[in-house]
Design a protein around this motif. Structure first.
Motif, PDB file in Angstrom:
ATOM      1  N   ILE A 328      59.425  37.174  39.896  1.00  0.00           N
ATOM      2  CA  ILE A 328      59.007  36.416  38.691  1.00  0.00           C
ATOM      3  C   ILE A 328      57.829  35.338  39.208  1.00  0.00           C
ATOM      4  O   ILE A 328      56.929  35.205  38.441  1.00  0.00           O
ATOM      5  N   ARG A 329      58.206  34.635  40.186  1.00  0.00           N
ATOM      6  CA  ARG A 329      57.288  33.682  40.775  1.00  0.00           C
ATOM      7  C   ARG A 329      55.907  34.326  41.007  1.00  0.00           C
ATOM      8  O   ARG A 329      54.819  33.875  40.682  1.00  0.00           O
ATOM      9  N   ASP A 330      55.997  35.519  41.908  1.00  0.00           N
ATOM     10  CA  ASP A 330      54.850  36.216  42.167  1.00  0.00           C
ATOM     11  C   ASP A 330      54.054  36.659  40.942  1.00  0.00           C
ATOM     12  O   ASP A 330      52.650  36.610  40.979  1.00  0.00           O
ATOM     13  N   LEU A 331      54.689  37.220  39.995  1.00  0.00           N
ATOM     14  CA  LEU A 331      54.180  37.693  38.774  1.00  0.00           C
ATOM     15  C   LEU A 331      53.334  36.497  38.154  1.00  0.00           C
ATOM     16  O   LEU A 331      52.123  36.565  37.547  1.00  0.00           O
ATOM     17  N   ALA A 332      54.079  35.458  37.984  1.00  0.00           N
ATOM     18  CA  ALA A 332      53.560  34.312  37.372  1.00  0.00           C
ATOM     19  C   ALA A 332      52.421  33.760  38.070  1.00  0.00           C
ATOM     20  O   ALA A 332      51.502  33.293  37.540  1.00  0.00           O
ATOM     21  N   ARG A 333      52.273  33.786  39.439  1.00  0.00           N
ATOM     22  CA  ARG A 333      50.929  33.381  40.363  1.00  0.00           C
ATOM     23  C   ARG A 333      50.108  34.384  39.904  1.00  0.00           C
ATOM     24  O   ARG A 333      48.698  33.830  39.708  1.00  0.00           O
ATOM     25  N   ALA A 334      50.198  35.586  39.901  1.00  0.00           N
ATOM     26  CA  ALA A 334      48.944  36.710  39.623  1.00  0.00           C
ATOM     27  C   ALA A 334      48.488  36.256  38.202  1.00  0.00           C
ATOM     28  O   ALA A 334      47.301  36.328  38.031  1.00  0.00           O
ATOM     29  N   ILE A 335      49.390  36.098  37.142  1.00  0.00           N
ATOM     30  CA  ILE A 335      48.739  35.699  36.069  1.00  0.00           C
ATOM     31  C   ILE A 335      48.197  34.561  35.836  1.00  0.00           C
ATOM     32  O   ILE A 335      46.943  34.527  35.109  1.00  0.00           O
ATOM     33  N   SER A 336      48.611  33.389  36.620  1.00  0.00           N
ATOM     34  CA  SER A 336      47.800  32.176  36.243  1.00  0.00           C
ATOM     35  C   SER A 336      46.547  32.469  37.123  1.00  0.00           C
ATOM     36  O   SER A 336      45.469  31.796  36.554  1.00  0.00           O
ATOM     37  N   VAL A 337      46.589  33.116  38.162  1.00  0.00           N
ATOM     38  CA  VAL A 337      45.101  33.106  38.868  1.00  0.00           C
ATOM     39  C   VAL A 337      44.163  34.149  37.785  1.00  0.00           C
ATOM     40  O   VAL A 337      42.986  33.575  37.738  1.00  0.00           O
ATOM     41  N   GLY A 338      44.802  35.212  37.263  1.00  0.00           N
ATOM     42  CA  GLY A 338      43.905  35.889  36.373  1.00  0.00           C
ATOM     43  C   GLY A 338      43.419  35.074  35.207  1.00  0.00           C
ATOM     44  O   GLY A 338      42.266  35.197  34.812  1.00  0.00           O
ATOM     45  N   ALA A 339      44.424  34.291  34.681  1.00  0.00           N
ATOM     46  CA  ALA A 339      43.863  33.237  33.630  1.00  0.00           C
ATOM     47  C   ALA A 339      42.679  32.579  33.900  1.00  0.00           C
ATOM     48  O   ALA A 339      41.544  32.201  33.398  1.00  0.00           O
ATOM     49  N   LEU A 340      42.895  31.567  35.124  1.00  0.00           N
ATOM     50  CA  LEU A 340      41.739  30.950  35.631  1.00  0.00           C
ATOM     51  C   LEU A 340      40.538  31.669  35.929  1.00  0.00           C
ATOM     52  O   LEU A 340      39.458  31.292  35.727  1.00  0.00           O
ATOM     53  N   ARG A 341      40.657  32.616  36.619  1.00  0.00           N
ATOM     54  CA  ARG A 341      39.491  33.548  37.129  1.00  0.00           C
ATOM     55  C   ARG A 341      38.732  33.951  35.963  1.00  0.00           C
ATOM     56  O   ARG A 341      37.423  34.007  35.850  1.00  0.00           O
ATOM     57  N   TYR A 342      39.565  34.424  34.919  1.00  0.00           N
ATOM     58  CA  TYR A 342      38.592  34.915  33.748  1.00  0.00           C
ATOM     59  C   TYR A 342      37.837  33.825  32.985  1.00  0.00           C
ATOM     60  O   TYR A 342      36.854  33.857  32.653  1.00  0.00           O
ATOM     61  N   LEU A 343      38.601  32.655  32.809  1.00  0.00           N
ATOM     62  CA  LEU A 343      38.011  31.471  32.118  1.00  0.00           C
ATOM     63  C   LEU A 343      36.700  31.251  32.811  1.00  0.00           C
ATOM     64  O   LEU A 343      35.803  31.027  32.363  1.00  0.00           O
ATOM     65  N   MET A 344      36.851  31.525  34.336  1.00  0.00           N
ATOM     66  CA  MET A 344      35.579  30.860  34.836  1.00  0.00           C
ATOM     67  C   MET A 344      34.241  31.861  35.023  1.00  0.00           C
ATOM     68  O   MET A 344      33.324  31.542  34.976  1.00  0.00           O
ATOM     69  N   VAL A 345      34.642  33.046  34.523  1.00  0.00           N
ATOM     70  CA  VAL A 345      33.576  34.090  34.353  1.00  0.00           C
ATOM     71  C   VAL A 345      33.158  34.388  33.066  1.00  0.00           C
ATOM     72  O   VAL A 345      32.204  35.207  33.076  1.00  0.00           O
ATOM     73  N   LYS A 346      33.629  34.422  32.168  1.00  0.00           N
ATOM     74  CA  LYS A 346      33.752  34.620  30.679  1.00  0.00           C
ATOM     75  C   LYS A 346      32.444  34.362  30.227  1.00  0.00           C
ATOM     76  O   LYS A 346      31.819  34.856  29.222  1.00  0.00           O
ATOM     77  N   TYR A 347      32.152  32.941  30.722  1.00  0.00           N
ATOM     78  CA  TYR A 347      30.910  32.202  30.020  1.00  0.00           C
ATOM     79  C   TYR A 347      29.576  32.636  30.833  1.00  0.00           C
ATOM     80  O   TYR A 347      29.709  32.781  32.132  1.00  0.00           O
ATOM     81  N   THR A 348      28.385  32.588  30.165  1.00  0.00           N
ATOM     82  CA  THR A 348      27.160  32.695  30.830  1.00  0.00           C
ATOM     83  C   THR A 348      26.984  31.443  31.540  1.00  0.00           C
ATOM     84  O   THR A 348      27.356  30.184  31.051  1.00  0.00           O
ATOM     85  N   ARG A 349      26.387  31.334  32.528  1.00  0.00           N
ATOM     86  CA  ARG A 349      26.190  30.395  33.551  1.00  0.00           C
ATOM     87  C   ARG A 349      24.996  29.571  33.181  1.00  0.00           C
ATOM     88  O   ARG A 349      25.173  28.228  33.978  1.00  0.00           O
ATOM     89  N   ASN A 350      24.251  29.589  32.143  1.00  0.00           N
ATOM     90  CA  ASN A 350      23.132  28.401  31.666  1.00  0.00           C
ATOM     91  C   ASN A 350      23.515  27.754  30.808  1.00  0.00           C
ATOM     92  O   ASN A 350      22.603  27.091  29.943  1.00  0.00           O
ATOM     93  N   ARG A 351      24.877  27.711  30.486  1.00  0.00           N
ATOM     94  CA  ARG A 351      25.420  26.650  29.442  1.00  0.00           C
ATOM     95  C   ARG A 351      26.286  25.763  29.953  1.00  0.00           C
ATOM     96  O   ARG A 351      27.251  26.206  30.354  1.00  0.00           O
ATOM     97  N   VAL A 352      26.417  24.488  29.203  1.00  0.00           N
ATOM     98  CA  VAL A 352      27.327  23.461  29.511  1.00  0.00           C
ATOM     99  C   VAL A 352      28.763  23.978  29.137  1.00  0.00           C
ATOM    100  O   VAL A 352      28.774  24.530  27.905  1.00  0.00           O
ATOM    101  N   LEU A 353      29.758  24.231  29.978  1.00  0.00           N
ATOM    102  CA  LEU A 353      30.919  24.921  29.332  1.00  0.00           C
ATOM    103  C   LEU A 353      31.857  23.504  28.816  1.00  0.00           C
ATOM    104  O   LEU A 353      31.869  22.457  29.356  1.00  0.00           O
ATOM    105  N   ALA A 354      32.491  23.776  27.679  1.00  0.00           N
ATOM    106  CA  ALA A 354      33.253  22.780  27.088  1.00  0.00           C
ATOM    107  C   ALA A 354      34.745  22.950  27.424  1.00  0.00           C
ATOM    108  O   ALA A 354      35.259  24.010  26.883  1.00  0.00           O
ATOM    109  N   PHE A 355      35.316  22.229  28.338  1.00  0.00           N
ATOM    110  CA  PHE A 355      36.602  22.609  28.778  1.00  0.00           C
ATOM    111  C   PHE A 355      37.532  22.033  27.598  1.00  0.00           C
ATOM    112  O   PHE A 355      37.586  20.751  27.492  1.00  0.00           O
ATOM    113  N   ASP A 356      38.426  22.898  27.439  1.00  0.00           N
ATOM    114  CA  ASP A 356      39.390  22.421  26.585  1.00  0.00           C
ATOM    115  C   ASP A 356      40.727  23.109  26.836  1.00  0.00           C
ATOM    116  O   ASP A 356      40.863  24.190  27.294  1.00  0.00           O
TER     117      ASP A 356
END
Length: 500
Positions: A328-356
RNA sequence: GCGCCUGUAGCUCAGGGGACAGAGCAACGGCCUUCUAAGCCGUGGGUCAGGGGUUCGAAUCCCCUCAGGCGCGCCA
């Protein structure tokens, strides 16, 4: 992949001053700090800022400390070196959590120690790329003339590279460093092992200490193309660095010096308040509030990852109550990493990111877990089919490679072809992504692909399909989807959980 | 003042000459005895900041204006 360590700058100096002036402590106490050292320094740094506001005269300490750091003399320099080393270790730990690894850590102090600047200075003087000012305010400075609309707003149309007191500016050091990156400097660092990850990956560090140097290091520098990943606010300075290459006659290398610029992450006013900041009426109306290490205002990666992991743990536990806690812990880790990674790449890089916070902590909709879930569903089909004696993933791969399928002209077939067409667009998308340096294109593609697969999954059973022709087509499509999704995951650094 | 970036649905963002402008979130309404509902389907929601121009055709290209962000130091 290199990570430049600015160990002689004001940030490190301020931490040293914090130890001395606020905590009245030194090396022994620093070494005795048991809590997370980066968090410790984060808080101390904000306190130093407050001290400067209360007692502006304390800022004068900085000049002296900075000088001692550059000269590497005395207890302050020792403390600074210790602080820097320990923070870098913390940084590597954090990055390792999301699977980011570096090959080399070049330290600014080593650029100084190896006299990179002196060599570059000779070259710049010889080629007359820089000249000494003989009169006026800037008498004694060495400056580089800059022309063109990019530099139109520069004072005097020239940039100071060496100050009148003989010390080199940041840009000067950066020109020398850029020359080294291309193997144009005729000088090299000494290298040693910094540390080794559990996967055996060695992070190397530059060093001028003969005792730390190791001969069996990979070759660094001498790049064919250089991507400087630095935020967009440094565009101006980067342009000057490139200009430095040009005036030295390295037009090709100048053209292959790419400033991979990205915009800042800022806080939505709501997120800022959640961090305990009191906002003025004016601030509350703003779209975003800038993060500030000086003010201690920001979201720490470890905290965000911890929060994501806790949440993923809860959800995995609810859905898979019988699973081994470790799994369970390993799965939670993989999911948390996936969540953060996707959050970081989903936006174009020339726009100020509004972190919410709510958006960052969401696992629904356009998020990493959504993509992972689609892949897990596809994988689940093969597991179920194989367990029932049907085709497993390997068989599907063979079918995809060798088999062909033809479907009757129906609306259902249209949807099958549409999925296949989207799967086939992967290469083209990656090409565009590389050309535009926009990883967000891969992210959007992967999300669209997952969306289409989810709709397909919902509408068309694979395992239960009685018609052999349809079934084979769906098995192949499911396989191709999964294979393509894995390639996209690989590019984005998103792990594929075994289940969710 | 000069330079760079941004302005698209209530919010966060894609789309950067070609079809009725898209997604996620939020709101509302449906769908779990059938490969995992972290999902799927549907409804409502737009003067693509404003104005002018180029074009058969403009959210997209050009010019101007407005608004916001950032940069322009003998700091790094």
């Amino acid at each position: 992949m290199q990570n430049y360590i600015d160990d002689t700058g004001v940030q490190v100096a301020d931490i040293v001053i914090g130890f001395r002036e606020i905590l009245h402590q030194g090396m022994n106490e620093a070494q005795a700090v048991r809590e997370k050292f980066d968090y410790f320094c984060w808080d101390l740094y904000a306190r130093v800022t407050e001290m400067y506001e209360r007692q502006p005269e304390k800022q004068q300490l900085r000049t002296a400390v900075l000088k001692r750091l550059e000269e590497r003399e005395g207890e302050d320099a020792m403390l600074a070196a210790y602080v820097a080393r320990r923070i870098v270790d913390c940084h590597l730990d954090t990055m390792a959590r999301i699977g980011v690894r570096y090959d080399l850590l070049p330290w600014e102090s080593d650029i100084l120690a190896h006299r990179f600047w002196e060599r570059a200075f000779d070259r710049l003087k010889k080629s007359r790329a820089i000249e000494q000012v003989t009169s006026g305010d800037r008498k004694g400075c060495w400056v580089m003339a800059l022309e063109g609309p990019r530099f139109a707003d520069l004072k005097e149309g020239e940039k100071i590279i060496v100050r009148s007191n003989g010390t080199v500016t940041y840009v000067g050091k950066d020109i020398a460093y850029q020359l080294w990156k291309f193997g144009l400097l005729d000088a090299d660092f000494g290298y040693g092992r910094f540390r080794e990850g559990p996967d055996g990956h060695v992070v190397w560090t530059t060093t001028d200490d003969p005792l730390e140097q190791q001969r069996d290091h990979p070759s660094f520098g001498g790049a064919a193309r250089v991507y400087n990943v630095i935020d967009v606010r440094q565009a101006y300075l980067q342009a000057i660095v490139v200009e430095g290459l040009k005036v030295l006659g390295y037009a090709d290398q100048a053209a292959r010096s790419i400033h991979f610029a990205y915009e800042m992450v800022a806080l939505t006013p709501g997120s800022a308040e959640r961090l305990g900041v009191t906002l003025s009426e004016e601030d509350r109306k703003r779209a975003t509030i800038e993060m500030s290490g000086r003010r201690g205002l920001g979201v720490k990666a470890d905290d965000l990852l911890d929060a994501l992991e806790r949440q993923a743990l809860e959800e995995v536990t609810v859905r898979n109550p019988d699973l081994d806690p470790r799994e369970i812990r390993d799965l939670a880790r993989a999911i948390s990493v996936g969540a953060l990674r996707y959050l970081m790449v989903k936006y174009t890089r020339n726009r100020v990111l509004a972190f919410d916070f709510d958006e960052a902590l969401s696992f629904d909709g356009e998020t990493g877990p959504y993509l992972q879930y689609a892949a897990v569903r596809a994988g689940g089909i093969f597991q179920k089919m194989a367990a029932a004696g049907g085709p497993d993933e390997k068989t599907a791969a063979v079918w995809a490679l060798e088999g062909s399928f033809d479907l009757p002209r129906t609306d259902a077939a249209e949807e099958h072809w549409a999925l296949l067409t989207l799967i086939a667009r992967f290469r083209e998308t990656v090409r565009q992504s590389v050309d535009s340096l926009e990883l967000s294109q891969v992210a959007k593609y992967a999300f669209n692909l997952a969306q289409r697969f989810n709709a397909f999954y919902h509408k068309y059973p694979v395992m239960q399909e009685p018609d052999a022709r349809w079934k084979k087509a769906r098995v192949i499509l499911t396989y191709l989807f999964l294979a393509q999704m894995r390639r996209a995951f690989d590019l984005m650094g998103i792990p594929e959980p075994a289940r969710m």
